[in-house]
Design a protein around this motif. Structure first.
Motif, PDB file in Angstrom:
ATOM      1  N   UNK A  90      22.530  44.430  13.540  1.00 32.12           N
ATOM      2  CA  UNK A  90      23.737  43.961  14.236  1.00 32.12           C
ATOM      3  C   UNK A  90      24.955  44.724  13.740  1.00 32.12           C
ATOM      4  N   UNK A  91      25.108  44.807  12.434  1.00 28.53           N
ATOM      5  CA  UNK A  91      26.291  45.457  11.870  1.00 28.53           C
ATOM      6  C   UNK A  91      26.345  46.935  12.244  1.00 28.53           C
ATOM      7  N   UNK A  92      25.227  47.627  12.096  1.00 32.97           N
ATOM      8  CA  UNK A  92      25.220  49.049  12.399  1.00 32.97           C
ATOM      9  C   UNK A  92      25.407  49.340  13.874  1.00 32.97           C
ATOM     10  N   UNK A  93      24.717  48.575  14.731  1.00 35.55           N
ATOM     11  CA  UNK A  93      24.829  48.819  16.168  1.00 35.55           C
ATOM     12  C   UNK A  93      26.202  48.423  16.679  1.00 35.55           C
ATOM     13  N   UNK A  94      26.779  47.368  16.133  1.00 38.34           N
ATOM     14  CA  UNK A  94      28.136  46.986  16.527  1.00 38.34           C
ATOM     15  C   UNK A  94      29.126  48.098  16.210  1.00 38.34           C
ATOM     16  N   UNK A  98      12.589  41.902  15.879  1.00 37.58           N
ATOM     17  CA  UNK A  98      13.808  41.629  15.101  1.00 37.58           C
ATOM     18  C   UNK A  98      14.762  42.814  15.161  1.00 37.58           C
ATOM     19  N   UNK A  99      14.228  44.016  15.195  1.00 38.96           N
ATOM     20  CA  UNK A  99      15.083  45.189  15.428  1.00 38.96           C
ATOM     21  C   UNK A  99      15.735  45.096  16.800  1.00 38.96           C
ATOM     22  N   UNK A 100      14.946  44.759  17.810  1.00 34.97           N
ATOM     23  CA  UNK A 100      15.482  44.672  19.168  1.00 34.97           C
ATOM     24  C   UNK A 100      16.592  43.623  19.256  1.00 34.97           C
ATOM     25  N   UNK A 101      16.365  42.473  18.649  1.00 33.95           N
ATOM     26  CA  UNK A 101      17.379  41.405  18.683  1.00 33.95           C
ATOM     27  C   UNK A 101      18.677  41.881  18.030  1.00 33.95           C
ATOM     28  N   UNK A 102      18.567  42.449  16.840  1.00 31.06           N
ATOM     29  CA  UNK A 102      19.754  42.922  16.154  1.00 31.06           C
ATOM     30  C   UNK A 102      20.493  43.987  16.943  1.00 31.06           C
TER      31      UNK A 102
END
Length: 249
Positions: free
Chosen positions: A11-15, A86-90
């Motif tokens: 989440x943090x990295x993709x955001x 879990x990767x996909x969700x994040x």
């Protein structure tokens, strides 16, 4: 690493990736910006270093930031299949969050923009010449290059006599940024080089349902599946190439 940790770091990295990537496009498109009409190369450099920033933040989870990368790594037996959801969700949550943060940073410019119906391109991609088959091919090829580089580029090894060979690992996440930069400048013209399902779909969802941009256009859902399916196919094909080459050695 726990499932919860994977989700949080992705989440943090993709955001960060989407905030900065969408942000450079907003800087170019929206008027009354210091970067207004700075050009396609400006956008490519911004996206490349957005990748560097997001990947550096998400290093603890392996910095996938991209479902196509996650799928490729799973097929190549470098990521457990049980971790893939879990990767996909994040990645999806992070992409939506990053798009919302981009809008917040440019809220005044969005309010002032004389063509709000033309703002979808700040967040998601679209083809210059709509053609389902060839737009799909373009996204497959671009993502194939990205994931193939990740899987096939040399990493640290010790040669005979103990001489270290650092390969591309010495570049860190800057190496991936260079690859994204050349994909953008070389292959990004036809479709805007999504090469990442979360990068395109997450901001498209945010644009359609969350962002209060007055008089915005629709989210072009008819095209939306191409920057999802194309990258996933490209990532899978790159992994199959890796397995084929790996089995030869």
């Amino acid at each position: 690493m726990s499932a919860g940790a994977i989700v949080v770091w992705e989440i943090l990295g993709t955001a960060a990736l989407i905030l900065l990537g969408n942000g450079v496009v907003a800087n170019h498109v929206l008027r009354k910006n210091n970067g207004h009409q700075a050009g396609f190369l400006f956008i490519n450099f911004g996206w490349a270093f957005a990748v560097f920033t997001g990947a550096s933040i998400a290093a603890p989870s392996g910095a996938h930031l991209n479902p196509a990368v996650t799928l490729g790594l799973a097929i190549a037996d470098k990521t457990p299949w049980g971790n893939v959801p879990f990767y996909f969700i994040g990645q999806m949550v992070g992409a939506i969050l990053g798009a919302v943060l981009c809008w917040a940073a440019y809220k005044l410019q969005f309010d002032d923009h004389p063509e709000p119906e033309n703002t979808l391109g700040i967040f998601s991609t679209a083809p210059q010449i709509p053609n389902t088959a060839w737009n799909l091919v373009t996204e497959i090829i671009g993502t194939f290059v990205l994931v193939a580089w990740i899987l096939l580029s040399p990493t640290y090894a010790t040669a005979d006599g103990g001489t270290p060979n650092f390969g591309n690992s010495a570049l860190g996440y800057a190496g991936v940024s260079f690859v994204v930069l050349v994909i953008g400048t070389s292959l990004g013209g036809p479709t805007g080089y999504a090469i990442n399902p979360a990068r395109d779909l997450g901001p498209r969802i945010a644009y359609a349902f969350l962002l209060p941009i007055k008089n915005k256009a629709n989210a072009n859902w008819g095209y939306s599946w191409i920057p999802v399916v194309g990258p996933l196919v490209g990532g899978a094909l790159a992994a199959l190439l890796y397995l084929a080459v790996h089995n030869l050695t």
